[in-house]
Design a protein around this motif. Structure first.
Motif, PDB file in Angstrom:
ATOM      1  N   UNK A   1      -2.068  -6.071  -0.332  1.00 26.67           N
ATOM      2  CA  UNK A   1      -3.202  -5.153  -0.459  1.00 26.67           C
ATOM      3  C   UNK A   1      -3.405  -4.819  -1.930  1.00 26.67           C
ATOM      4  N   UNK A   2      -4.612  -5.029  -2.421  1.00 24.94           N
ATOM      5  CA  UNK A   2      -4.936  -4.799  -3.826  1.00 24.94           C
ATOM      6  C   UNK A   2      -5.820  -3.553  -3.927  1.00 24.94           C
ATOM      7  N   UNK A   3      -5.288  -2.508  -4.538  1.00 24.49           N
ATOM      8  CA  UNK A   3      -6.042  -1.266  -4.637  1.00 24.49           C
ATOM      9  C   UNK A   3      -6.348  -0.936  -6.092  1.00 24.49           C
ATOM     10  N   UNK A   4      -7.493  -0.342  -6.301  1.00 17.90           N
ATOM     11  CA  UNK A   4      -7.945  -0.010  -7.648  1.00 17.90           C
ATOM     12  C   UNK A   4      -9.421   0.332  -7.655  1.00 17.90           C
TER      13      UNK A   4
ATOM     14  N   UNK B   1     -10.705  -1.551  -0.580  1.00 23.70           N
ATOM     15  CA  UNK B   1      -9.530  -2.421  -0.651  1.00 23.70           C
ATOM     16  C   UNK B   1      -9.934  -3.892  -0.768  1.00 23.70           C
ATOM     17  N   UNK B   2      -9.046  -4.648  -1.396  1.00 18.17           N
ATOM     18  CA  UNK B   2      -9.113  -6.109  -1.429  1.00 18.17           C
ATOM     19  C   UNK B   2      -7.757  -6.576  -0.924  1.00 18.17           C
ATOM     20  N   UNK B   3      -7.708  -7.608  -0.096  1.00 16.56           N
ATOM     21  CA  UNK B   3      -6.397  -8.082   0.325  1.00 16.56           C
ATOM     22  C   UNK B   3      -6.353  -9.603   0.360  1.00 16.56           C
ATOM     23  N   UNK B   4      -5.130 -10.118   0.227  1.00 18.65           N
ATOM     24  CA  UNK B   4      -4.887 -11.554   0.215  1.00 18.65           C
ATOM     25  C   UNK B   4      -3.907 -11.897   1.319  1.00 18.65           C
ATOM     26  N   UNK B   5      -4.280 -12.827   2.169  1.00 19.30           N
ATOM     27  CA  UNK B   5      -3.413 -13.315   3.244  1.00 19.30           C
ATOM     28  C   UNK B   5      -2.764 -14.612   2.791  1.00 19.30           C
TER      29      UNK B   5
END
Length: 507
Positions: free
Chosen positions: A139-142, A486-490
């Motif tokens: 999970x990429x938060x910012x 949020x941005x997320x990478x699987x």
């Protein structure tokens, strides 16, 4: 506590954006002069309007439940309409009290075998065995507002994202950096979209809604509602600002060669820019309403679509369109050329998907199966002339009817209807080998499907509605951007062997 009409207008404007009504939001924003308000949109949380209305309902519910004599009466949960009709609520309560005996008799009858018309609707639950575990999601938060778009760098695992907080960000998901990102979220570059005001740079406070990497992966182009396109390096340095549009930019694309950028705007025009200098080469003003999407056919020719229901094919250096396609009966949301540049697909709010050829004026196929607006389309990277020549060319369409459809375009038939989503589907993306399709919906889920069998292979539920999904160049990571910032990478590498085996077993 009080609020003014500007604040209400802004919340309605943001609600329309979050609900996917981008063009309605733009029109409402213009008519209500949103750009002239002093509200900092980056500070407004997602779903603010709904949150305020919900709190108001709770207050109204409490108010109605207290009688004039101070006694408390239990009432059912209010609907929004109930809240503005309190007298009707009280009348309904009285009627319910008077018919209490009848209700008891009815319940007794149901207990003795009458189910009272129970709804046996099909569950949309996903099999737990195919859920992607949280250990494989980063999970990429910012971002401080909804993230409308994301795209992988074509040569490395850099993921770009664009948000309503007037920034784009570059997340370094290469192996060493990814570990650091997972640990502290530190490996992000913030590309702040600023404008000149009073001789100084200030945040534009406008959404970043389009971005695209050049084919070499060395430059990122972004488009913003502030009317400016910008070119950035992979280190986050701003190299050019492209300022010919008058109003929001809805789409922009690099050509394959990387010497031109193409953009579409609310000003009804499309512009070709020279990427090396940032100067515009030619502006095409043939649409009668905002231009919504563009796509290159060759390095010098492209198609554009608009809310005017028309599609124009234009060529650099030629003054008028070389082809115009008409036939849609509502605004055309997206257009895509197939990998060979021979067929053009278009999708519309008229619920149809059309296939066009430069060899004829009418559409080759008019595909009508979706029951609501079709938001986007993607071609598979397969067929003659691609890296996957032995697989048939497929077109995917994503709709507000909560389904994705896979089409065999040669025959104009629907291969599969993918139905596990429960809310509008905003994005679809094929894996580089064309064997899998990722879809993202406002139900917060990213699903991964087999394009050969139509079966659901993997599923992951995030924390916000999904605006965009994308695959990295190797096809082992899927990125997604969401309405909650949020941005997320699987990461699909750890179980790739099992995944392929599992897919084969299902097919």
């Amino acid at each position: 506590m009080s609020f003014n009409s500007d604040e209400v207008n802004f919340l309605v404007y943001r609600y329309l954006q979050e609900s996917g009504f981008a063009h309605s939001a733009y029109t409402f924003g213009i008519e209500s002069h949103i750009s002239q308000s002093n509200i900092n949109g980056a500070l407004v949380p997602p779903a603010a309007l709904l949150s305020i209305i919900q709190k108001g309902l709770q207050y109204t519910e409490a108010e109605i439940s207290i009688g004039e004599d101070g006694t408390e009466t239990m009432i059912e949960s209010l609907s929004l309409i109930d809240a503005v009709m309190p007298d009707a609520v009280l009348l309904r309560q009285q009627q319910a009290h008077n018919s209490k005996n009848a209700v008891v008799k009815s319940e007794t009858a149901n207990a003795n075998g009458n189910d009272g018309g129970t709804n046996h609707s099909e569950s949309m639950e996903v099999d737990a065995s195919i859920e992607i575990p949280s250990s494989r999601a980063t999970i990429l938060r910012g971002h401080e507002s909804e993230v409308f778009i994301c795209a992988w760098n074509p040569t490395s695992d850099l993921l770009a994202s664009g948000s309503g907080d007037s920034t784009a960000r570059i997340w370094n998901m290469n192996d060493d950096a990814a570990a650091a990102t997972a640990a502290n979220g530190a490996t992000q570059l913030v590309l702040r979209h600023c404008i000149q005001k009073g001789g100084t740079e200030v945040p534009s406070n406008k959404d970043v809604t389009s971005l695209d990497w050049n084919s070499e992966g060395s430059l990122l182009a972004t488009g913003s509602y502030d009317g400016l396109a910008r070119i950035w390096t992979t280190t986050g340095h701003l190299t050019s600002t492209l300022g010919q549009h008058k109003g929001p930019i809805f789409a922009l694309k690099w050509n394959k060669k990387g010497n031109y950028i193409l953009s579409a705007g609310v000003d009804k025009t499309t512009i070709v820019w020279e990427s090396a200098t940032g100067q515009y080469t030619q502006q095409f003003a043939f649409h009668k309403a905002p231009a919504l999407d563009v796509d290159w056919q060759t390095n010098t020719s492209f198609a554009s679509c608009s809310t005017d229901q028309c599609i124009h094919v234009c060529k650099l250096g030629v003054e008028k369109p070389i082809k115009t396609f008409t036939g849609h009966t509502n605004e055309v949301n997206a257009i895509k050329w197939d990998p060979q540049g021979a067929l053009l697909a278009s999708c519309s709010d008229d619920m149809s998907l059309k296939i066009w050829s430069m060899k004829q004026d009418t559409c080759v196929h008019d595909l009508q199966a979706h029951s609501k607006e079709i938001y986007t389309i993607k071609w598979s990277p397969t067929g003659p002339g691609t890296n996957n020549p032995n697989m048939n060319l497929i077109l995917a369409s994503a709709s507000f009817d909560s389904t994705v459809r896979l089409w065999e375009v040669e025959r104009g038939t629907c291969l599969y209807t993918l139905t596990k989503h429960s809310e509008p589907v905003y994005s679809v993306a094929f894996s580089p080998d064309g064997k899998y399709l990722a879809s993202g919906s406002f139900d917060k889920c990213v699903h991964i499907w087999s394009t050969q069998s139509g079966s659901l292979i993997h599923s992951y539920k995030g924390t916000g509605g999904i605006f965009e999904v994308c695959w990295n160049s190797r096809g082992d990571k899927v990125g997604a951007s969401a309405s909650d910032g949020s941005v997320f990478v699987l990461d699909l590498r750890k179980s790739q062997d099992q995944w392929i085996s599992f897919c084969g077993g299902r097919e």
